[in-house]
Design a protein around this motif. Structure first.
Motif, PDB file in Angstrom:
ATOM      1  N   UNK A  13       0.844  -1.202   0.000  1.00 23.80           N
ATOM      2  CA  UNK A  13       0.000   0.000   0.000  1.00 23.80           C
ATOM      3  C   UNK A  13       0.881   1.254   0.000  1.00 23.80           C
ATOM      4  N   UNK A  14       1.947   1.230   0.763  1.00 21.99           N
ATOM      5  CA  UNK A  14       2.866   2.374   0.801  1.00 21.99           C
ATOM      6  C   UNK A  14       3.561   2.555  -0.545  1.00 21.99           C
ATOM      7  N   UNK A  15       3.911   1.442  -1.188  1.00 22.51           N
ATOM      8  CA  UNK A  15       4.610   1.503  -2.474  1.00 22.51           C
ATOM      9  C   UNK A  15       3.681   1.871  -3.629  1.00 22.51           C
ATOM     10  N   UNK A  16       2.383   1.861  -3.402  1.00 19.63           N
ATOM     11  CA  UNK A  16       1.427   2.130  -4.473  1.00 19.63           C
ATOM     12  C   UNK A  16       1.460   3.581  -4.947  1.00 19.63           C
ATOM     13  N   UNK A  17       1.972   4.461  -4.142  1.00 20.55           N
ATOM     14  CA  UNK A  17       1.972   5.881  -4.485  1.00 20.55           C
ATOM     15  C   UNK A  17       3.297   6.290  -5.138  1.00 20.55           C
ATOM     16  N   UNK A  18       3.257   6.955  -6.295  1.00 21.09           N
ATOM     17  CA  UNK A  18       4.500   7.331  -6.980  1.00 21.09           C
ATOM     18  C   UNK A  18       5.355   8.327  -6.196  1.00 21.09           C
ATOM     19  N   UNK A  19       4.733   9.196  -5.423  1.00 18.86           N
ATOM     20  CA  UNK A  19       5.512  10.144  -4.612  1.00 18.86           C
ATOM     21  C   UNK A  19       6.317   9.385  -3.567  1.00 18.86           C
ATOM     22  N   UNK A  20       5.689   8.409  -2.937  1.00 17.92           N
ATOM     23  CA  UNK A  20       6.406   7.633  -1.920  1.00 17.92           C
ATOM     24  C   UNK A  20       7.520   6.807  -2.550  1.00 17.92           C
ATOM     25  N   UNK A  21       7.276   6.270  -3.745  1.00 18.73           N
ATOM     26  CA  UNK A  21       8.356   5.529  -4.426  1.00 18.73           C
ATOM     27  C   UNK A  21       9.507   6.454  -4.764  1.00 18.73           C
ATOM     28  N   UNK A  22       9.207   7.685  -5.167  1.00 22.00           N
ATOM     29  CA  UNK A  22      10.265   8.659  -5.465  1.00 22.00           C
ATOM     30  C   UNK A  22      11.045   9.011  -4.198  1.00 22.00           C
ATOM     31  N   UNK A  23      10.352   9.127  -3.094  1.00 20.09           N
ATOM     32  CA  UNK A  23      11.028   9.409  -1.814  1.00 20.09           C
ATOM     33  C   UNK A  23      11.964   8.251  -1.466  1.00 20.09           C
ATOM     34  N   UNK A  24      11.508   7.030  -1.634  1.00 21.31           N
ATOM     35  CA  UNK A  24      12.360   5.865  -1.359  1.00 21.31           C
ATOM     36  C   UNK A  24      13.576   5.851  -2.282  1.00 21.31           C
ATOM     37  N   UNK A  25      13.364   6.201  -3.550  1.00 20.18           N
ATOM     38  CA  UNK A  25      14.486   6.241  -4.495  1.00 20.18           C
ATOM     39  C   UNK A  25      15.518   7.273  -4.043  1.00 20.18           C
ATOM     40  N   UNK A  26      15.051   8.402  -3.565  1.00 17.03           N
ATOM     41  CA  UNK A  26      15.984   9.427  -3.065  1.00 17.03           C
ATOM     42  C   UNK A  26      16.719   8.916  -1.826  1.00 17.03           C
ATOM     43  N   UNK A  27      16.009   8.249  -0.929  1.00 16.93           N
ATOM     44  CA  UNK A  27      16.638   7.755   0.302  1.00 16.93           C
ATOM     45  C   UNK A  27      17.609   6.611   0.026  1.00 16.93           C
ATOM     46  N   UNK A  38       4.926   1.585   7.450  1.00 20.96           N
ATOM     47  CA  UNK A  38       5.174   0.350   6.687  1.00 20.96           C
ATOM     48  C   UNK A  38       6.552  -0.229   6.981  1.00 20.96           C
ATOM     49  N   UNK A  39       7.349   0.491   7.760  1.00 20.39           N
ATOM     50  CA  UNK A  39       8.690   0.015   8.086  1.00 20.39           C
ATOM     51  C   UNK A  39       9.695   0.229   6.968  1.00 20.39           C
ATOM     52  N   UNK A  81      11.806  -4.242   5.027  1.00 17.30           N
ATOM     53  CA  UNK A  81      10.440  -4.353   4.499  1.00 17.30           C
ATOM     54  C   UNK A  81      10.473  -4.582   2.985  1.00 17.30           C
ATOM     55  N   UNK A  82      11.403  -3.926   2.304  1.00 19.23           N
ATOM     56  CA  UNK A  82      11.550  -4.145   0.861  1.00 19.23           C
ATOM     57  C   UNK A  82      12.045  -5.556   0.581  1.00 19.23           C
ATOM     58  N   UNK A  83      12.935  -6.052   1.426  1.00 18.33           N
ATOM     59  CA  UNK A  83      13.430  -7.424   1.259  1.00 18.33           C
ATOM     60  C   UNK A  83      12.292  -8.429   1.381  1.00 18.33           C
ATOM     61  N   UNK A  84      11.415  -8.217   2.339  1.00 18.69           N
ATOM     62  CA  UNK A  84      10.272  -9.113   2.527  1.00 18.69           C
ATOM     63  C   UNK A  84       9.347  -9.078   1.316  1.00 18.69           C
ATOM     64  N   UNK A  85       9.094  -7.881   0.778  1.00 18.45           N
ATOM     65  CA  UNK A  85       8.240  -7.759  -0.404  1.00 18.45           C
ATOM     66  C   UNK A  85       8.911  -8.431  -1.607  1.00 18.45           C
TER      67      UNK A  85
END
Length: 123
Positions: free
Chosen positions: A10-24, A55-56, A75-79
């Protein structure tokens, strides 16, 4: 109660949040640094960060007045692990389909070869 994997997706479903993760993925960053490329308010970025944190996927620490954010890869490893099972399934399915198609093509080529041979005269 929602399971961890559902919360992650659910957290990964949003493009803004994915962009934030990419930056981090390039290193820690403050909320202001994370908000910079987006045309949304700081409170909106903070809400995205709360979703990611719940979402961790990220963690936030306190350093004086700053609250730098950091990627939490577990959390990404689990997914990824969950998706990997299905990737193997589809890879195996596509391999079997490729083998079957090759078999059909070989049969078709053989049939075409037989049909294209000159017919022998009947005695």
């Amino acid at each position: 109660m929602t399971d961890r994997l559902s919360t992650t997706f659910a957290a990964l479903a949003d493009p803004t949040r994915r962009a934030i993760l990419a930056r981090l993925a390039t290193g820690e960053a403050s909320v202001n640094e994370l908000a910079e490329p987006f045309e949304i308010s700081l409170p909106a970025v903070s809400r995205h960060l709360k979703v990611l944190e719940s979402a961790g996927l990220i963690s936030r620490t306190r350093e004086a007045q700053l609250r730098p954010c950091k990627l939490e890869p577990e959390a990404l490893r689990q997914a990824f692990s969950w998706m990997e099972t299905y990737r193997r399934f589809w890879d195996d399915s596509f391999d079997r389909m490729a083998d079957y198609l090759a078999e059909l093509q070989a049969k078709s080529a053989k049939t075409s070869e037989i049909k294209s041979r000159p017919k022998e005269p009947k005695a």
